[in-house]
Design an enzyme around this catalytic site. Structure first.
Site, PDB file in Angstrom:
ATOM      1  N   LYS A 191       0.865  -1.181   0.000  1.00 22.90           N
ATOM      2  CA  LYS A 191       0.000   0.000   0.000  1.00 22.90           C
ATOM      3  C   LYS A 191       0.899   1.228   0.000  1.00 22.90           C
ATOM      4  O   LYS A 191       1.662   1.456   0.932  1.00 22.90           O
ATOM      5  CB  LYS A 191      -0.906   0.014   1.228  1.00 22.90           C
ATOM      6  CG  LYS A 191      -1.769   1.270   1.319  1.00 22.90           C
ATOM      7  CD  LYS A 191      -2.528   1.338   2.632  1.00 22.90           C
ATOM      8  CE  LYS A 191      -3.167   2.706   2.803  1.00 22.90           C
ATOM      9  NZ  LYS A 191      -3.796   2.873   4.126  1.00 22.90           N
TER      10      LYS A 191
ATOM     11  N   GLY B 192      -8.447   8.726  10.073  1.00 22.60           N
ATOM     12  CA  GLY B 192      -8.788   8.745  11.487  1.00 22.60           C
ATOM     13  C   GLY B 192      -9.846   9.742  11.893  1.00 22.60           C
ATOM     14  O   GLY B 192     -10.164   9.867  13.077  1.00 22.60           O
TER      15      GLY B 192
ATOM     16  N   GLY C  38     -11.129   7.445   6.972  1.00 21.55           N
ATOM     17  CA  GLY C  38     -12.265   8.290   7.322  1.00 21.55           C
ATOM     18  C   GLY C  38     -13.549   7.575   7.674  1.00 21.55           C
ATOM     19  O   GLY C  38     -14.511   8.205   8.114  1.00 21.55           O
TER      20      GLY C  38
ATOM     21  N   ASN D 185      -9.395   1.035  10.087  1.00 18.54           N
ATOM     22  CA  ASN D 185      -8.631   0.690  11.280  1.00 18.54           C
ATOM     23  C   ASN D 185      -9.223   1.379  12.507  1.00 18.54           C
ATOM     24  O   ASN D 185      -9.794   0.749  13.385  1.00 18.54           O
ATOM     25  CB  ASN D 185      -7.162   1.085  11.086  1.00 18.54           C
ATOM     26  CG  ASN D 185      -6.250   0.616  12.213  1.00 18.54           C
ATOM     27  OD1 ASN D 185      -5.036   0.689  12.099  1.00 18.54           O
ATOM     28  ND2 ASN D 185      -6.776   0.141  13.321  1.00 18.54           N
ATOM     29  N   THR D 186      -9.115   2.714  12.554  1.00 19.99           N
ATOM     30  CA  THR D 186      -9.521   3.460  13.742  1.00 19.99           C
ATOM     31  C   THR D 186     -10.978   3.241  14.106  1.00 19.99           C
ATOM     32  O   THR D 186     -11.324   3.215  15.292  1.00 19.99           O
ATOM     33  CB  THR D 186      -9.250   4.961  13.534  1.00 19.99           C
ATOM     34  OG1 THR D 186      -7.891   5.144  13.136  1.00 19.99           O
ATOM     35  CG2 THR D 186      -9.497   5.742  14.815  1.00 19.99           C
TER      36      THR D 186
END
EC number: 2.8.1.10
Length: 258
Positions: free
Chosen positions: A98, A159, A186, A207-208
């Site tokens: 990535k 995030g 996002g 992720n977040t």
């Protein structure tokens, strides 16, 4: 559902999961398990993958169960991104990378020029390239023309949890795509993830939204289900939007009892 194909890889799950910021390894592992994600991403710079004395994600995970997607987070230019990618490859990780080249420290938005340059350089090196990009339609097309294996436009800043702030641009990117489109960054809620899939995205990387949730394990399951539902809805084909009402029950041929 149709499988997600990226380069030579095929996946049942359309959820790609980041591995950072979890409260502890046990929560991380349980969240990964319930998400049924097959692709896990991590920042190469945050691990000393050559130092056996330093604990890291790769030690604790059963890496044979997953496809690992190292990323070049921390790179400020193309040369740094290529250096990080080569480090990951030299350690025996997957050739899939990535590409993440940040151009602004406040918004963490990608540098378009350096992202293009890094992607081209890594393609020449034989990598399977998945660049993180903005929702710029022209940039997405230029990356596609280079020959990248997937495009990863952000829904909103990394995030932020703002969800998809520009669905129109995202839909344009999806419409012109000849490679998979993975919405990245996002996403804040299962509704955001489902919306991305309903727009026609091929997958979602997050992720977040999971690691930062009050209950990461439940949120991982919620994201799994929402992505599946969004994809099924896209494949099924939603009804057309109309300005006026249309009766859902037939009125003709019905006998009326007085």
């Amino acid at each position: 559902m149709i499988m997600l194909n990226i380069g030579p890889f095929s996946f049942h799950s359309r959820l790609l999961l980041g591995t950072g910021k979890f409260p502890d390894f046990d929560v991380q592992q349980k969240a990964i398990d319930v998400s049924e994600a097959e692709v896990l991403t991590f920042a190469v710079r945050r691990m000393d993958i050559f130092d056996a004395k330093q604990p890291n994600l790769l030690e604790k995970l059963d890496v044979k169960k997953y496809t690992l997607l190292p990323n070049t987070a921390g790179a400020k230019n193309a040369e740094e991104a290529v250096r990080i990618a080569k480090l990951a490859k030299a350690s025996g990780l997957c050739d899939m990378i990535k590409v993440e080249v940040i151009g602004d420290d406040r918004t963490l938005l990608p540098d378009p020029v350096e992202t293009l340059k890094a992607s081209e350089m890594l393609l020449e090196e034989g990598f399977i390239v998945l660049p993180y990009t903005s929702d710029d339609v022209v940039l997405a097309r230029k990356l596609q023309e280079l020959g990248v294996h997937a495009i990863m436009p952000g829904a909103s800043p990394i995030g932020s949890g703002l969800g998809i702030v520009n669905p129109l641009n995202l839909s344009f990117i999806i419409e012109q795509a000849t490679v998979p489109v993975i919405v990245d960054a996002g996403i804040g809620s299962p509704a955001d993830a489902a919306f991305a899939m309903e727009l026609g995205a091929d997958g979602v990387l997050l992720n977040t939204a999971v690691s930062g949730a009050k209950d990461p394990i439940k949120m991982a399951q919620a994201m799994k289900l929402s992505i599946e539902a969004g994809r099924l809805g896209f494949e099924a084909g939603r009804i057309a939007r109309k300005r006026c009402a249309t009766a859902s029950s037939p009125l003709e041929g019905m006998s009326v009892v007085e």
